[in-house]
Design a protein around this motif. Structure first.
Motif, PDB file in Angstrom:
ATOM      1  N   LYS A   1       5.910  12.937  10.485  1.00  0.00           N
ATOM      2  CA  LYS A   1       4.809  12.088  10.960  1.00  0.00           C
ATOM      3  C   LYS A   1       5.094  10.609  10.726  1.00  0.00           C
ATOM      4  O   LYS A   1       4.356   9.753  11.195  1.00  0.00           O
ATOM      5  CB  LYS A   1       3.525  12.427  10.181  1.00  0.00           C
ATOM      6  CG  LYS A   1       2.950  13.791  10.452  1.00  0.00           C
ATOM      7  CD  LYS A   1       1.698  13.958   9.581  1.00  0.00           C
ATOM      8  CE  LYS A   1       1.318  15.398   9.427  1.00  0.00           C
ATOM      9  NZ  LYS A   1       0.491  15.603   8.223  1.00  0.00           N
ATOM     10  N   ARG A   2       6.104  10.313   9.940  1.00  0.00           N
ATOM     11  CA  ARG A   2       6.395   8.902   9.623  1.00  0.00           C
ATOM     12  C   ARG A   2       7.068   8.207  10.806  1.00  0.00           C
ATOM     13  O   ARG A   2       7.609   8.867  11.684  1.00  0.00           O
ATOM     14  CB  ARG A   2       7.285   8.837   8.383  1.00  0.00           C
ATOM     15  CG  ARG A   2       6.582   9.411   7.178  1.00  0.00           C
ATOM     16  CD  ARG A   2       7.345   9.138   5.921  1.00  0.00           C
ATOM     17  NE  ARG A   2       6.674   9.737   4.781  1.00  0.00           N
ATOM     18  CZ  ARG A   2       6.912   9.430   3.518  1.00  0.00           C
ATOM     19  NH1 ARG A   2       7.833   8.511   3.234  1.00  0.00           N
ATOM     20  NH2 ARG A   2       6.259  10.019   2.552  1.00  0.00           N
ATOM     21  N   PRO A   3       7.044   6.859  10.807  1.00  0.00           N
ATOM     22  CA  PRO A   3       7.687   6.138  11.913  1.00  0.00           C
ATOM     23  C   PRO A   3       9.158   6.548  12.065  1.00  0.00           C
ATOM     24  O   PRO A   3       9.832   6.842  11.061  1.00  0.00           O
ATOM     25  CB  PRO A   3       7.583   4.672  11.495  1.00  0.00           C
ATOM     26  CG  PRO A   3       6.501   4.620  10.476  1.00  0.00           C
ATOM     27  CD  PRO A   3       6.448   5.955   9.809  1.00  0.00           C
TER      28      PRO A   3
ATOM     29  N   MET B   1      10.687  14.308  -5.175  1.00  0.00           N
ATOM     30  CA  MET B   1      11.255  12.955  -5.311  1.00  0.00           C
ATOM     31  C   MET B   1      10.344  11.942  -4.611  1.00  0.00           C
ATOM     32  O   MET B   1      10.645  11.465  -3.523  1.00  0.00           O
ATOM     33  CB  MET B   1      12.664  12.929  -4.718  1.00  0.00           C
ATOM     34  CG  MET B   1      13.625  13.929  -5.368  1.00  0.00           C
ATOM     35  SD  MET B   1      15.349  13.615  -4.960  1.00  0.00           S
ATOM     36  CE  MET B   1      15.406  14.023  -3.215  1.00  0.00           C
ATOM     37  N   ASP B   2       9.231  11.619  -5.269  1.00  0.00           N
ATOM     38  CA  ASP B   2       8.222  10.771  -4.616  1.00  0.00           C
ATOM     39  C   ASP B   2       8.145   9.391  -5.263  1.00  0.00           C
ATOM     40  O   ASP B   2       8.415   9.232  -6.452  1.00  0.00           O
ATOM     41  CB  ASP B   2       6.857  11.474  -4.686  1.00  0.00           C
ATOM     42  CG  ASP B   2       5.848  10.860  -3.741  1.00  0.00           C
ATOM     43  OD1 ASP B   2       6.255  10.157  -2.794  1.00  0.00           O
ATOM     44  OD2 ASP B   2       4.644  11.092  -3.953  1.00  0.00           O
ATOM     45  N   GLY B   3       7.739   8.404  -4.445  1.00  0.00           N
ATOM     46  CA  GLY B   3       7.490   7.057  -4.959  1.00  0.00           C
ATOM     47  C   GLY B   3       8.508   6.020  -4.512  1.00  0.00           C
ATOM     48  O   GLY B   3       8.465   4.872  -4.969  1.00  0.00           O
ATOM     49  N   ASN B   4       9.384   6.403  -3.617  1.00  0.00           N
ATOM     50  CA  ASN B   4      10.421   5.465  -3.148  1.00  0.00           C
ATOM     51  C   ASN B   4       9.803   4.247  -2.461  1.00  0.00           C
ATOM     52  O   ASN B   4      10.241   3.110  -2.674  1.00  0.00           O
ATOM     53  CB  ASN B   4      11.350   6.151  -2.143  1.00  0.00           C
ATOM     54  CG  ASN B   4      12.129   7.290  -2.755  1.00  0.00           C
ATOM     55  OD1 ASN B   4      12.166   7.443  -3.967  1.00  0.00           O
ATOM     56  ND2 ASN B   4      12.759   8.096  -1.910  1.00  0.00           N
ATOM     57  N   GLY B   5       8.798   4.507  -1.630  1.00  0.00           N
ATOM     58  CA  GLY B   5       8.166   3.425  -0.874  1.00  0.00           C
ATOM     59  C   GLY B   5       7.499   2.419  -1.804  1.00  0.00           C
ATOM     60  O   GLY B   5       7.676   1.205  -1.664  1.00  0.00           O
ATOM     61  N   ARG B   6       6.741   2.935  -2.778  1.00  0.00           N
ATOM     62  CA  ARG B   6       6.046   2.044  -3.717  1.00  0.00           C
ATOM     63  C   ARG B   6       7.028   1.264  -4.583  1.00  0.00           C
ATOM     64  O   ARG B   6       6.805   0.104  -4.912  1.00  0.00           O
ATOM     65  CB  ARG B   6       5.085   2.851  -4.600  1.00  0.00           C
ATOM     66  CG  ARG B   6       3.749   3.110  -3.917  1.00  0.00           C
ATOM     67  CD  ARG B   6       2.995   4.239  -4.544  1.00  0.00           C
ATOM     68  NE  ARG B   6       3.533   5.538  -4.130  1.00  0.00           N
ATOM     69  CZ  ARG B   6       3.114   6.700  -4.604  1.00  0.00           C
ATOM     70  NH1 ARG B   6       2.179   6.715  -5.529  1.00  0.00           N
ATOM     71  NH2 ARG B   6       3.629   7.820  -4.158  1.00  0.00           N
ATOM     72  N   TRP B   7       8.126   1.908  -4.928  1.00  0.00           N
ATOM     73  CA  TRP B   7       9.158   1.236  -5.731  1.00  0.00           C
ATOM     74  C   TRP B   7       9.690   0.011  -4.967  1.00  0.00           C
ATOM     75  O   TRP B   7       9.827  -1.076  -5.529  1.00  0.00           O
ATOM     76  CB  TRP B   7      10.297   2.214  -6.016  1.00  0.00           C
ATOM     77  CG  TRP B   7      11.388   1.689  -6.888  1.00  0.00           C
ATOM     78  CD1 TRP B   7      11.467   1.774  -8.258  1.00  0.00           C
ATOM     79  CD2 TRP B   7      12.591   1.022  -6.454  1.00  0.00           C
ATOM     80  NE1 TRP B   7      12.638   1.197  -8.697  1.00  0.00           N
ATOM     81  CE2 TRP B   7      13.341   0.730  -7.613  1.00  0.00           C
ATOM     82  CE3 TRP B   7      13.099   0.643  -5.205  1.00  0.00           C
ATOM     83  CZ2 TRP B   7      14.580   0.076  -7.562  1.00  0.00           C
ATOM     84  CZ3 TRP B   7      14.323  -0.010  -5.149  1.00  0.00           C
ATOM     85  CH2 TRP B   7      15.055  -0.290  -6.322  1.00  0.00           C
TER      86      TRP B   7
HETATM   87 MG    MG Z   1       5.149   9.654  -1.084  1.00  0.00          MG
END
Ligand code: MG
Ligand code: IPE
Ligand code: IPE
Length: 256
Positions: free
Chosen positions: A85-87, A34-40
């Motif tokens: 590793k994310r904030p 389930m990738d791409g949430n940030g770019r969306w």
């Molecule tokens: Mg990603």
């Protein structure tokens, strides 16, 4: 004179029987990164949490759709062993959404007949989330049919290491013998014990990598990549992925 008449009738019956509508080959198990949430979110000038929220919505939609078309297992990658590793605030947002999802699931899974299983090293989650996971597992044990697997703090390598440790412990205890280990035996030590390997793995958002997802289980999976971002991934996108899968010839190393 009755001969040709009868023949025509039998021919018609025969034709009907000889050409049944081919049922479409629906995979048993589909897995999705389930990738791409940030770019969306970025595309819309929204904060990242809004993307994760929209992504959680997509998961609800796709899980219901997967069940309705006859899939038996849907496995989604929700949080990897590397995502720590994310904030901290982003990690907290994701954990908050997971909690909300689990609470909703506890209320609705029996009604919707959706079994839920969490895959990954859950010991790193908060005691509250671990307790919610335990409760959903308990409810799932009374439900038959469609199962959604949500991978949290999941890593393919981590899963294999865990399995190897447990197998080694069984050897030390004299329950197992190293030289007798088979692939099928080893699979019992994985988080996915009892779940058939996915026939199809989907990665939206344009990235062409596995990012440590289902390393063991993907040995002969078909991959489907699309540029569509996960929050935009809807029923028709799943149809497209399945249609692509249905056109492929799977050989498993053999020859036709
Ligand atoms: Mg990603
Ligand atoms: C997937 O979306 C969610 C998780 C990895 C938890 P991303 O947050 O990775 O979205 P992009 O890749 O930055 O667009
Ligand atoms: C993979 O996405 C993990 C999940 C979707 C949960 P990432 O966004 O973490 O992967 P990379 O960093 O692009 O490889």
């Amino acid at each position: 004179p009755i001969g040709p008449g009868l023949e025509k009738i039998t021919m018609r019956l025969f034709r009907k029987k000889a050409a049944p509508a081919q049922p479409r080959r629906i995979p048993t198990h589909i897995a999705i990164v389930m990738d791409g949430n940030g770019r969306w979110a970025k595309q819309r000038g929204l904060p990242r949490p809004a993307g994760h929220k929209a992504g959680a919505e997509s998961f609800r939609t796709i899980a219901n759709y997967a069940k309705s078309i006859g899939l038996q297992y849907l496995t989604v990658y929700a949080f990897s062993t590397e995502n720590w590793k994310r904030p901290a605030d982003e990690v907290n947002t994701i954990m908050g959404l997971l909690k909300q999802y689990m609470l909703e699931a506890i209320d609705s899974m029996e009604r919707d007949q959706i079994r839920l299983r969490f895959l990954g090293d859950l010991s790193a989650l908060s005691p509250e989330l671990q307790e919610l996971a335990r409760r959903t597992n308990e409810i799932s044990s009374h439900i038959q049919g469609f199962q959604a697997n949500v991978c949290i703090n999941y890593g393919g390598r981590d899963e294999i290491i865990h399995a190897a440790r447990r197998f080694a412990a069984d050897c030390v205890n004299g329950v197992k013998k190293p030289e007798e280990l088979t692939e099928a035996d080893f699979a019992h030590y994985l988080y996915t014990d009892g779940i058939p390997d996915p026939e199809l793995i989907i990665r939206p958002s344009g990235e062409l990598r596995t990012s440590n997802f289902l390393l063991w289980q993907s040995a002969y999976a078909e991959y489907y990549f699309t540029d569509v971002l996960w929050p935009d991934f809807d029923e028709s996108e799943l149809d497209k992925a399945i249609a692509s899968y249905q056109k492929r010839e799977r050989r498993f190393g053999g020859r036709k």
